[in-house]
Design an enzyme around this catalytic site. Sequence first.
Site, mmCIF file in Angstrom:
data_model
loop_
_atom_site.group_PDB
_atom_site.id
_atom_site.type_symbol
_atom_site.label_atom_id
_atom_site.label_comp_id
_atom_site.label_asym_id
_atom_site.label_seq_id
_atom_site.Cartn_x
_atom_site.Cartn_y
_atom_site.Cartn_z
ATOM 1 N N LYS A 68 78.182 -20.898 51.796
ATOM 2 C CA LYS A 68 78.905 -19.339 51.999
ATOM 3 C C LYS A 68 79.028 -18.545 51.542
ATOM 4 O O LYS A 68 79.290 -17.289 52.074
ATOM 5 C CB LYS A 68 79.987 -19.604 50.726
ATOM 6 N N LYS B 208 89.096 -25.743 55.229
ATOM 7 C CA LYS B 208 90.562 -24.723 55.026
ATOM 8 C C LYS B 208 90.406 -23.172 55.327
ATOM 9 O O LYS B 208 91.232 -23.159 56.307
ATOM 10 C CB LYS B 208 90.535 -25.223 53.480
ATOM 11 N N LYS C 18 82.515 -29.576 59.514
ATOM 12 C CA LYS C 18 82.718 -30.038 58.475
ATOM 13 C C LYS C 18 84.569 -29.468 59.363
ATOM 14 O O LYS C 18 85.003 -28.394 58.785
ATOM 15 C CB LYS C 18 82.577 -29.904 57.477
HETATM 16 P P1 AMP Z 1 87.819 -27.949 48.834
HETATM 17 O O1 AMP Z 1 88.852 -28.298 49.957
HETATM 18 O O2 AMP Z 1 86.570 -27.949 49.462
HETATM 19 O O3 AMP Z 1 88.509 -27.603 47.044
HETATM 20 O O4 AMP Z 1 87.190 -29.718 47.906
HETATM 21 C C1 AMP Z 1 88.325 -30.359 47.889
HETATM 22 C C2 AMP Z 1 87.862 -32.034 47.938
HETATM 23 O O5 AMP Z 1 88.280 -32.380 49.351
HETATM 24 C C3 AMP Z 1 86.393 -32.511 47.419
HETATM 25 O O6 AMP Z 1 86.461 -33.422 46.740
HETATM 26 C C4 AMP Z 1 85.542 -32.260 49.007
HETATM 27 O O7 AMP Z 1 84.552 -33.131 48.860
HETATM 28 C C5 AMP Z 1 87.076 -32.878 49.719
HETATM 29 N N1 AMP Z 1 87.343 -32.450 51.079
HETATM 30 C C6 AMP Z 1 87.091 -30.741 52.056
HETATM 31 N N2 AMP Z 1 86.967 -30.870 53.044
HETATM 32 C C7 AMP Z 1 86.178 -32.408 53.527
HETATM 33 C C8 AMP Z 1 86.275 -33.154 54.665
HETATM 34 N N3 AMP Z 1 85.588 -32.075 56.080
HETATM 35 N N4 AMP Z 1 86.216 -34.385 54.872
HETATM 36 C C9 AMP Z 1 86.429 -35.152 53.351
HETATM 37 N N5 AMP Z 1 86.456 -34.568 52.679
HETATM 38 C C10 AMP Z 1 86.470 -33.310 52.163
#
Ligand code: AMP
Length: 335
Positions: free
Chosen positions: A111, A197, A194
């Site tokens: 990041k 967002k 990956k």
């Molecule tokens: P975040 O969007 O970074 O706040 O992530 C929220 C949750 O979604 C966390 O538990 C992440 O590990 C999961 N997560 C985010 N992106 C992915 C992805 N591409 N595949 C699987 N899990 C994800």
Amino acid sequence: MKRIFSGIQPTGNLHLGNYLGAIKNWVALQHQFDSLYCVVDLHAITAPQDPAVLRASTIEVAASLLAAGIDPGRAILFNQSRVPQHSELAWIFNCVARLGWLNRMTQFKEKAGKNRENASVGLFAYPTLMAADILAYKATHVPVGDDQKQHLELARDIAGGFNALVGAEFFPLPEPQILGAATRVMSLRDGTAKMSKSDASDYARINLSDDADTIAQKIRKAKTDAELLPATMEELDSRPEARNLVVIYGALAEKSAEAVLAEFSGKGFGVFKPALVEVAVEHLAPVTRAMRDYLDDESHVLAVLDDGARRAHAITKPIMAEIREHLGFLGDSLG
Ligand code: AMP
Ligand code: TRP
């Protein structure tokens, strides 16, 4: 006693990776255990946020979680900044965690990128706040996607470090729960990145807010190859985009990837993609619809978050009192 805690950032659209890697599991776990699910607005400000956008995203993420099936009659749903114990404990953990531990965090390196000197201190300390989120409730299990594994290891180190410091088995060592068939959903444009967002291209992800036509279009345009689907997953090791779509299909349809291949081996993407559109729309359309309904009734979402924050506060307040006592802080916290 088992207690579940997990968090999600209110930045940008929730996508299929969030849904399959985290939210779907949260919904299942709330029926079995005490669960807290948190919209982590304090984590969001580790990068600059427009206040109006942050506020709207916090409500939108809460609405998505309700739409996906989080039941506020069972689980506690709230936004992080309302419960000041998160910040208070994060400071204490900043004094437990070592620079060396944080220096190993790959997410910070990704990041912060090349401009490390200009990253916020908050971005560097992000994992100590995450440990505080979990341990402020003495949560034992943390359902997350694969990318959070390293942060969870750090949370365990911090729990152990605090316990050693105060000479008591005060905190449990929280265990990651990396569940389901799709713990790491990849981008639709690049099977080695990956789904996220923050991807510049909206075609890289399926958002929970996408309508059926958009989902169909994104899947149609998803990068693939000209080969047919094979009979085994091993044969997809060198075809990351194809592999990702098979994994997504399996996770949505609740079938093993092998079962998906048994159905589609020998067929091309001209057959597979329309079938994937069908399962994706079938599973996501009800969530999208419910999300719109919740967003039309913002006051309901706000009331759920308010109730959740109060219930969360009631759990952490006595835990924080004990932490203060262990550390020798005078008087009780006014937070
Ligand atoms: P975040 O969007 O970074 O706040 O992530 C929220 C949750 O979604 C966390 O538990 C992440 O590990 C999961 N997560 C985010 N992106 C992915 C992805 N591409 N595949 C699987 N899990 C994800
Ligand atoms: N860091 C997590 C992510 O980006 C979000 C998060 C914040 C979290 N606090 C948490 C996850 C506590 C689990 C437990 O995905």
